[in-house]
Enzyme design. Structure first.
Site, PDB file in Angstrom:
ATOM      1  N   THR A   1       3.680  -6.011   9.213  1.00 45.49           N
ATOM      2  CA  THR A   1       4.638  -6.574   8.258  1.00 45.49           C
ATOM      3  C   THR A   1       5.655  -5.533   7.803  1.00 45.49           C
ATOM      4  O   THR A   1       5.359  -4.332   7.793  1.00 45.49           O
ATOM      5  CB  THR A   1       3.862  -7.095   7.032  1.00 45.49           C
ATOM      6  N   ASP A   2       6.796  -6.018   7.343  1.00 46.85           N
ATOM      7  CA  ASP A   2       7.799  -5.110   6.759  1.00 46.85           C
ATOM      8  C   ASP A   2       7.323  -4.548   5.416  1.00 46.85           C
ATOM      9  O   ASP A   2       7.879  -3.564   4.915  1.00 46.85           O
ATOM     10  CB  ASP A   2       9.150  -5.824   6.579  1.00 46.85           C
ATOM     11  N   GLU A   3       6.285  -5.165   4.831  1.00 47.10           N
ATOM     12  CA  GLU A   3       5.863  -4.736   3.488  1.00 47.10           C
ATOM     13  C   GLU A   3       5.264  -3.332   3.488  1.00 47.10           C
ATOM     14  O   GLU A   3       5.130  -2.724   2.432  1.00 47.10           O
ATOM     15  CB  GLU A   3       4.884  -5.750   2.890  1.00 47.10           C
TER      16      GLU A   3
ATOM     17  N   TYR B   1      -2.362  -5.529  -0.411  1.00 46.67           N
ATOM     18  CA  TYR B   1      -2.153  -6.140   0.909  1.00 46.67           C
ATOM     19  C   TYR B   1      -1.345  -5.198   1.805  1.00 46.67           C
ATOM     20  O   TYR B   1      -1.746  -4.876   2.927  1.00 46.67           O
ATOM     21  CB  TYR B   1      -1.416  -7.482   0.776  1.00 46.67           C
TER      22      TYR B   1
ATOM     23  N   LYS C   1      -2.375  -3.168   5.355  1.00 44.50           N
ATOM     24  CA  LYS C   1      -1.680  -3.296   6.637  1.00 44.50           C
ATOM     25  C   LYS C   1      -1.158  -1.933   7.094  1.00 44.50           C
ATOM     26  O   LYS C   1      -1.182  -1.618   8.281  1.00 44.50           O
ATOM     27  CB  LYS C   1      -0.513  -4.292   6.531  1.00 44.50           C
TER      28      LYS C   1
HETATM   29  P1  TYD Z   1       5.511 -15.043  -0.359  1.00 40.85           P
HETATM   30  O1  TYD Z   1       5.794 -16.265   0.456  1.00 40.85           O
HETATM   31  O2  TYD Z   1       4.225 -14.990  -1.122  1.00 40.85           O
HETATM   32  O3  TYD Z   1       5.632 -13.795   0.637  1.00 40.85           O
HETATM   33  P2  TYD Z   1       5.709 -12.204   0.286  1.00 40.85           P
HETATM   34  O4  TYD Z   1       5.072 -11.968  -1.024  1.00 40.85           O
HETATM   35  O5  TYD Z   1       4.920 -11.643   1.408  1.00 40.85           O
HETATM   36  O6  TYD Z   1       7.163 -11.832   0.328  1.00 40.85           O
HETATM   37  O7  TYD Z   1       6.680 -14.832  -1.389  1.00 40.85           O
HETATM   38  C1  TYD Z   1       8.031 -14.771  -0.986  1.00 40.85           C
HETATM   39  C2  TYD Z   1       8.844 -14.475  -2.199  1.00 40.85           C
HETATM   40  O8  TYD Z   1       8.780 -15.611  -3.068  1.00 40.85           O
HETATM   41  C3  TYD Z   1       8.313 -13.315  -3.039  1.00 40.85           C
HETATM   42  O9  TYD Z   1       9.421 -12.613  -3.607  1.00 40.85           O
HETATM   43  C4  TYD Z   1       7.501 -13.976  -4.124  1.00 40.85           C
HETATM   44  C5  TYD Z   1       8.240 -15.275  -4.337  1.00 40.85           C
HETATM   45  N1  TYD Z   1       7.409 -16.406  -4.776  1.00 40.85           N
HETATM   46  C6  TYD Z   1       7.770 -17.124  -5.917  1.00 40.85           C
HETATM   47  O10 TYD Z   1       8.773 -16.828  -6.589  1.00 40.85           O
HETATM   48  N2  TYD Z   1       6.983 -18.183  -6.287  1.00 40.85           N
HETATM   49  C7  TYD Z   1       5.868 -18.546  -5.575  1.00 40.85           C
HETATM   50  O11 TYD Z   1       5.166 -19.521  -5.985  1.00 40.85           O
HETATM   51  C8  TYD Z   1       5.534 -17.807  -4.412  1.00 40.85           C
HETATM   52  C9  TYD Z   1       4.303 -18.171  -3.601  1.00 40.85           C
HETATM   53  C10 TYD Z   1       6.333 -16.744  -4.035  1.00 40.85           C
END
Ligand code: TYD
Length: 368
Positions: free
Chosen positions: A134-136, A160, A164
């Site tokens: 992942t890019d994270e 997380y 990774k």
């Molecule tokens: P997510 O899909 O959980 O992926 P990641 O954390 O790996 O980027 O979240 C994408 C973005 O959306 C992240 O900035 C968190 C935000 N988010 C919300 O604002 N509300 C939500 O209910 C969720 C699940 C994520």
């Protein structure tokens, strides 16, 4: 013919990749190894279950013996490693499973591959261990900074991302130390069919259809770079076919959006879909779109996620130049296609909504 092991093949990206690979390599033996945790879903593989070249193995990467057995029994020569705990919010609440699955599980797989391929006589196709990351792992970007490249130092923020990052280091170390033929891809935020509705895009689609609030963390100004699952599959396949062992390839979508913008785009697509098809209003009577209201009325700002990375994005220039990778899917078209998939596959996600593991998770989210 290759003998392929896809770990996590019942999960979102693993299932997409299993379909992608079997559609293009019909003579290959494809074995999915999956623990069927809350995010794994055997029905995502229903279309390939009857294929005689396909086998599903219910197994856990944390069990080293089970990993060695499947690798040996199937005489695997290509590992595509998707299996992982992936949800940032869950890693904040309960990091243990992230360390055991993502770090120890990856190590079990590496060790099994090394032991199987060590001194194996040459074949038509060389063995390969492809690790999906992942890019994270790179941490957060400030608004003015250029996207991460493969040379960016790792600086993970969440448990997380740290798990990774640790797995990526182990994969690289197995290449350097033991000569294991590995490649790694680090992708940006993926979306598409079969994604578990804890992630932003499927969660928003399902909440829109059920008339439930759309929770946006903080001010909704966080930026994510979105990549459609089909583009991601192509990138991984290119890294396997054309990538150089020991190398890492960033698979970015060149498509950065604020979360608020992404959610608004989904709202508009849902409003359009309901306007064009009166049957949707009857199927989803609680949706604002069924009641002449705008879907954006459901947007609700909620407290931010701890340690929330403001922005991530990866530069895909290396994958473009060296692999010929091109993330072709237009974002709005990809979102529309994803919405269509969820509309067509209601039983798939309804079964998740009825699952106690989902119910308890969502209840905990809203009781904070
Ligand atoms: P997510 O899909 O959980 O992926 P990641 O954390 O790996 O980027 O979240 C994408 C973005 O959306 C992240 O900035 C968190 C935000 N988010 C919300 O604002 N509300 C939500 O209910 C969720 C699940 C994520």
């Amino acid at each position: 013919m290759r003998r392929v092991l896809i770990t996590g093949g019942a999960g979102f990206l693993g299932a997409n990749f299993t379909h992608y690979w079997l559609a293009r390599h019909s003579g290959d033996r494809v074995v999915v190894f999956d623990a069927l945790t809350y995010a794994g879903n055997r029905t995502s593989l229903a279309a390939v279950e009857a294929n005689p070249n396909f086998r599903f193995v219910h197994g856990d990467l944390r069990n080293a013996e089970a990993v060695e057995t499947v690798m040996g029994e199937e005489d695997i020569d290509l590992v595509v490693h998707f299996a992982a705990e992936t949800h940032v919010d869950r890693s904040i609440d309960d990091p243990d499973a992230f360390v055991t699955t993502n770090v120890v599980g990856t190590h079990n797989l590496l060790r099994a591959a090394r032991s199987l391929w060590h001194n194996r006589p040459a074949r038509d196709t060389a063995p390969r261990f492809h690790h999906v990351s992942t890019d994270e792992v790179y941490g957060a970007l400030r608004p003015e900074e250029p996207p991460f490249t493969e040379a960016t130092a790792y600086a993970p923020s969440s448990p997380y991302a740290a798990s990774k990052a640790a797995a990526d280091h182990l994969v690289r170390a197995y290449h350097r130390t033991y000569g294991l033929p590995t490649t790694i891809s680090n992708c940006s935020n993926c979306f598409g069919p079969y994604q578990y509705p804890e992630k932003l895009i499927p969660l928003v689609i399902i909440h829109l259809l059920g008339g439930r609030p759309l929770p946006l963390y903080g001010d909704g100004g966080q930026v994510r770079d979105w990549l459609h699952a089909a583009d991601h599959c192509r990138g991984v396949a290119l890294a396997i076919e054309r990538g150089v062992p020991g190398q890492t390839y960033n698979l970015g979508g060149a498509n950065e959006r604020r979360n608020l913008e992404t959610v608004r785009m989904l709202c508009n697509l849902v409003d359009e879909a309901f306007a064009g098809d009166p049957a949707l209003g009857r199927r989803f009577p609680d949706a604002p779109a069924a009641n002449r209201k705008e879907s954006t009325s459901l947007i609700t700002f909620v407290p931010d996620r701890p340690g929330h990375d403001r922005r991530y994005a990866v530069e895909a220039a290396k994958a473009r130049c060296e692999l010929g990778f091109d993330p072709g899917m237009d974002f709005n078209a990809g979102l529309r296609e994803t919405l269509d998939w969820y509309l067509t596959n209601e039983p798939w996600w309804n079964a998740i909504l009825d699952d106690d593991r989902y119910r308890s998770w969502i209840a905990a989210q809203y009781s904070r």
